[in-house]
Design an enzyme around this catalytic site. Structure first.
Site, PDB file in Angstrom:
ATOM      1  N   TYR A  46       0.827  -1.059  -0.085  1.00 21.90           N
ATOM      2  CA  TYR A  46      -0.019  -0.089   0.275  1.00 21.90           C
ATOM      3  C   TYR A  46       0.955   1.217   0.050  1.00 21.90           C
ATOM      4  CZ  TYR A  46      -3.664  -3.390   0.992  1.00 21.90           C
ATOM      5  OH  TYR A  46      -4.427  -4.236   0.503  1.00 21.90           O
ATOM      6  N   SER A  47       0.572   2.424  -0.786  1.00 24.34           N
ATOM      7  CA  SER A  47       1.400   3.345  -0.881  1.00 24.34           C
ATOM      8  C   SER A  47       1.300   4.261   0.207  1.00 24.34           C
ATOM      9  CB  SER A  47       0.849   4.260  -2.002  1.00 24.34           C
ATOM     10  OG  SER A  47       1.210   3.575  -3.264  1.00 24.34           O
TER      11      SER A  47
ATOM     12  N   CYS B 175       0.499   6.905 -10.654  1.00 25.48           N
ATOM     13  CA  CYS B 175       0.286   5.771  -9.703  1.00 25.48           C
ATOM     14  C   CYS B 175      -1.400   5.680  -9.561  1.00 25.48           C
ATOM     15  CB  CYS B 175       0.708   6.398  -8.191  1.00 25.48           C
ATOM     16  SG  CYS B 175       0.225   4.863  -6.848  1.00 25.48           S
TER      17      CYS B 175
ATOM     18  N   GLU C  75       3.619   3.378 -10.773  1.00 22.68           N
ATOM     19  CA  GLU C  75       3.033   2.238  -9.833  1.00 22.68           C
ATOM     20  C   GLU C  75       1.593   1.969  -9.994  1.00 22.68           C
ATOM     21  OE1 GLU C  75       4.586   2.935  -5.777  1.00 22.68           O
ATOM     22  OE2 GLU C  75       6.524   2.239  -6.094  1.00 22.68           O
TER      23      GLU C  75
ATOM     24  N   TYR D 140      -1.521  -0.826 -10.404  1.00 17.67           N
ATOM     25  CA  TYR D 140      -1.831  -2.106  -9.907  1.00 17.67           C
ATOM     26  C   TYR D 140      -3.396  -2.237 -10.169  1.00 17.67           C
ATOM     27  CZ  TYR D 140      -2.939   1.422  -6.241  1.00 17.67           C
ATOM     28  OH  TYR D 140      -3.213   2.534  -5.458  1.00 17.67           O
TER      29      TYR D 140
HETATM   30  C1  LIG Z   1       3.073  -0.502  -5.407  1.00 16.04           C
HETATM   31  C2  LIG Z   1       1.610  -1.018  -4.873  1.00 16.04           C
HETATM   32  C3  LIG Z   1       0.943  -0.013  -4.154  1.00 16.04           C
HETATM   33  C4  LIG Z   1      -0.427  -0.115  -4.018  1.00 16.04           C
HETATM   34  N1  LIG Z   1      -1.167   0.639  -3.168  1.00 16.04           N
HETATM   35  C5  LIG Z   1      -2.223   0.668  -2.869  1.00 16.04           C
HETATM   36  C6  LIG Z   1      -2.945   1.513  -2.167  1.00 16.04           C
HETATM   37  O1  LIG Z   1      -2.556   2.891  -1.731  1.00 16.04           O
HETATM   38  N2  LIG Z   1      -4.304   1.418  -1.878  1.00 16.04           N
HETATM   39  C7  LIG Z   1      -4.982   0.316  -2.330  1.00 16.04           C
HETATM   40  O2  LIG Z   1      -6.073   0.158  -1.958  1.00 16.04           O
HETATM   41  N3  LIG Z   1      -4.253  -0.718  -2.836  1.00 16.04           N
HETATM   42  C8  LIG Z   1      -3.159  -0.400  -3.284  1.00 16.04           C
HETATM   43  N4  LIG Z   1      -2.247  -1.698  -3.852  1.00 16.04           N
HETATM   44  C9  LIG Z   1      -2.972  -2.783  -4.280  1.00 16.04           C
HETATM   45  C10 LIG Z   1      -3.008  -3.758  -2.940  1.00 16.04           C
HETATM   46  O3  LIG Z   1      -1.614  -4.060  -2.780  1.00 16.04           O
HETATM   47  C11 LIG Z   1      -3.663  -5.217  -3.151  1.00 16.04           C
HETATM   48  O4  LIG Z   1      -3.527  -5.791  -4.292  1.00 16.04           O
HETATM   49  C12 LIG Z   1      -5.261  -4.796  -2.911  1.00 16.04           C
HETATM   50  O5  LIG Z   1      -5.611  -4.261  -1.798  1.00 16.04           O
HETATM   51  C13 LIG Z   1      -6.128  -5.976  -3.129  1.00 16.04           C
HETATM   52  O6  LIG Z   1      -5.674  -7.001  -2.226  1.00 16.04           O
HETATM   53  P1  LIG Z   1      -6.416  -7.898  -1.348  1.00 16.04           P
HETATM   54  O7  LIG Z   1      -5.710  -8.942  -0.565  1.00 16.04           O
HETATM   55  O8  LIG Z   1      -7.705  -7.330  -0.919  1.00 16.04           O
HETATM   56  O9  LIG Z   1      -7.200  -8.814  -2.731  1.00 16.04           O
HETATM   57  P2  LIG Z   1      -6.915 -10.283  -3.166  1.00 16.04           P
HETATM   58  O10 LIG Z   1      -7.249 -11.335  -2.122  1.00 16.04           O
HETATM   59  O11 LIG Z   1      -5.454 -10.175  -3.258  1.00 16.04           O
HETATM   60  O12 LIG Z   1      -7.854 -10.349  -4.524  1.00 16.04           O
HETATM   61  C14 LIG Z   1      -7.322  -9.236  -5.583  1.00 16.04           C
HETATM   62  C15 LIG Z   1      -7.757  -9.689  -6.859  1.00 16.04           C
HETATM   63  O13 LIG Z   1      -7.302 -10.888  -7.214  1.00 16.04           O
HETATM   64  C16 LIG Z   1      -8.359 -11.701  -7.984  1.00 16.04           C
HETATM   65  N5  LIG Z   1      -8.682 -12.859  -7.239  1.00 16.04           N
HETATM   66  C17 LIG Z   1      -8.052 -13.395  -6.228  1.00 16.04           C
HETATM   67  N6  LIG Z   1      -8.717 -14.611  -5.685  1.00 16.04           N
HETATM   68  C18 LIG Z   1      -9.318 -14.995  -6.676  1.00 16.04           C
HETATM   69  C19 LIG Z   1     -10.543 -16.113  -6.664  1.00 16.04           C
HETATM   70  N7  LIG Z   1     -10.389 -17.022  -5.953  1.00 16.04           N
HETATM   71  N8  LIG Z   1     -10.974 -16.121  -8.017  1.00 16.04           N
HETATM   72  C20 LIG Z   1     -11.148 -14.894  -8.797  1.00 16.04           C
HETATM   73  N9  LIG Z   1     -10.463 -13.976  -8.778  1.00 16.04           N
HETATM   74  C21 LIG Z   1      -9.618 -13.769  -7.692  1.00 16.04           C
HETATM   75  C22 LIG Z   1      -9.335 -10.697  -8.006  1.00 16.04           C
HETATM   76  O14 LIG Z   1      -9.473 -10.287  -9.185  1.00 16.04           O
HETATM   77  C23 LIG Z   1      -9.355  -9.850  -6.931  1.00 16.04           C
HETATM   78  O15 LIG Z   1      -9.838  -8.439  -7.075  1.00 16.04           O
HETATM   79  C24 LIG Z   1      -0.851  -1.386  -4.363  1.00 16.04           C
HETATM   80  C25 LIG Z   1      -0.302  -2.175  -5.285  1.00 16.04           C
HETATM   81  C26 LIG Z   1       1.047  -2.246  -5.423  1.00 16.04           C
HETATM   82  C27 LIG Z   1       1.723  -3.191  -6.367  1.00 16.04           C
END
Ligand SMILES: Cc1cc2nc3c(=O)[nH]c(=O)nc-3n(C[C@H](O)[C@H](O)[C@H](O)COP(=O)(O)OP(=O)(O)OC[C@H]3O[C@@H](n4cnc5c(N)ncnc54)[C@H](O)[C@@H]3O)c2cc1C
Length: 340
Positions: A120-121, A292, A338, A340
């Site tokens: 998360y940024s 971003c 960045e 995502y």
């Molecule tokens: C450098 C960087 C900075 C970031 N900054 C931010 C930020 O500032 N704020 C922010 O909100 N996010 C940010 N993100 C994104 C964050 O890291 C996460 O990716 C985001 O919050 C989703 O994570 P999660 O664990 O909630 O979802 P996850 O559980 O990882 O799921 C994410 C996605 O994976 C897919 N998926 C997972 N499992 C399944 C399944 N069983 N079936 C179908 N599809 C599936 C879906 O498309 C889903 O939307 C950033 C990412 C990067 C790389």
């Protein structure tokens, strides 16, 4: 070597003698290994503010306490975005603007492994979240996705969005060194953010506006969202970004893609609308571009810069050449993204 600049390719018809001269120059530069477009871009490497190294790895996360979890979008709105403040008092976690923080959601995957770290940024300036003794803030969107059978919740974003004051959050990092502010204040900054991609720019602006000496160059923030209400940090619920007074050198431009169905404006459209403001900055050749947010948003910005280079040199920037130019901008610390 002098390059004649034509205002547009259309003028090829009007000034055929200049076109010949440009082609001759381009040939000479090609034979000397230099691209006609490269001379229109800044090549000098930017000295960046130093980013601290990673202090906490996934094997040894740092347990911190949540101080605040504030909703940045209205309760009845479909998108749930949070400003989450984490206590860093008595912790040795240091970071710089533009870095990300890792978060490890508790629990395990179905095959019994710990959840992988999500990044998360960081939304706070390096000096810390204003109003707290020593704290850092993240801006997190609750991710929900549908499979054929069921509605699923993103693991880490839901963990974060459900946190309450006093809860524990395991963090890692800080991560990343390539999204850093320039050390000197003569570099024009072009900042592009969509959705939660606004987070690092909140941290940038808070840094720039807290300096004893005002930032010496131009700063333009292009900010995209669907509606006014999901204009994070610039809506009725939280207007941290708008608190900074705007002037000729520092401006925030917003693009709303769903506010008016008859006029959908994306960040790329806004760039074209503000062409007269942005091109002199590209001409001055001491800029840094930061992108971003939503994956894919970089395409429109790349198209704008490519179009500018093509018009200035009178020669289309082909895909391969653009990839090289972008790479050289990245190496010079003048293009950071960045998405995502
Ligand atoms: C450098 C960087 C900075 C970031 N900054 C931010 C930020 O500032 N704020 C922010 O909100 N996010 C940010 N993100 C994104 C964050 O890291 C996460 O990716 C985001 O919050 C989703 O994570 P999660 O664990 O909630 O979802 P996850 O559980 O990882 O799921 C994410 C996605 O994976 C897919 N998926 C997972 N499992 C399944 C399944 N069983 N079936 C179908 N599809 C599936 C879906 O498309 C889903 O939307 C950033 C990412 C990067 C790389």
């Amino acid at each position: 070597m002098r390059i004649h600049r034509l205002p547009s390719r259309q003028t090829d018809r009007d000034y055929p003698h200049l076109r010949k001269k440009i082609d001759r120059n381009a040939k000479m530069m090609h034979s000397s290994g230099m691209s006609a477009h490269a001379t229109l871009l800044p090549t000098e490497k930017i000295q960046a503010i130093e980013s601290p190294p990673m202090l906490y790895k996934p094997a040894t996360p740092l347990a911190c306490t949540v101080l605040r979890n504030e909703r940045l979008t209205p309760e009845d709105y479909s998108e749930d975005v949070r400003h989450i403040v984490i206590d860093l008092r008595d912790r040795d976690y240091v970071y710089a603007e533009g870095q990300s923080m890792g978060v490890m959601a508790p629990g395990t995957t179905p095959d019994g492994k710990a959840h992988r770290v999500r990044l998360y940024s960081i939304a706070s300036p390096g000096a810390g979240e204003p109003g707290y003794e020593r704290a850092v803030a993240l801006c997190v969107k609750r991710v929900v996705y549908e499979t054929e059978e069921q509605r699923m919740e993103g693991i880490c974003s839901n963990f974060l969005c459900d946190l309450r004051e006093g809860d524990t959050v395991p963090i890692t990092g800080p991560n990343g060194k390539n999204f850093a502010l320039p050390a000197d204040d003569e570099t024009d900054l072009l900042l592009f953010g969509t959705g939660t991609g606004i987070a690092p720019f909140r941290s940038f602006l808070m840094n720039l506006h807290s300096r004893p000496k005002p930032y010496g160059a131009n700063v333009h923030l292009f900010f995209g969202s669907r509606l006014k209400i999901d204009h994070i940090y610039a809506n009725d619920l939280n207007d941290d970004l708008l608190k900074h007074s705007q002037n000729e050198r520092f401006q925030i431009h917003s693009a709303l893609s769903r506010e008016n169905p008859a006029q959908k404006v994306y960040v790329a459209d806004l760039l074209k609308m503000k062409q007269e403001l942005i091109e002199p900055i590209l001409d001055r050749k001491n800029f840094a571009i930061y992108i971003c947010g939503l994956k894919g948003m970089e395409k429109g910005i790349e198209a704008f810069v490519r179009d500018y280079l093509s018009r200035k040199s009178g020669k289309t920037v082909e895909d391969g050449e653009w990839a090289e130019l972008k790479e050289s901008l990245k190496k010079a610390g003048r293009w950071a993204q960045e998405v995502y």
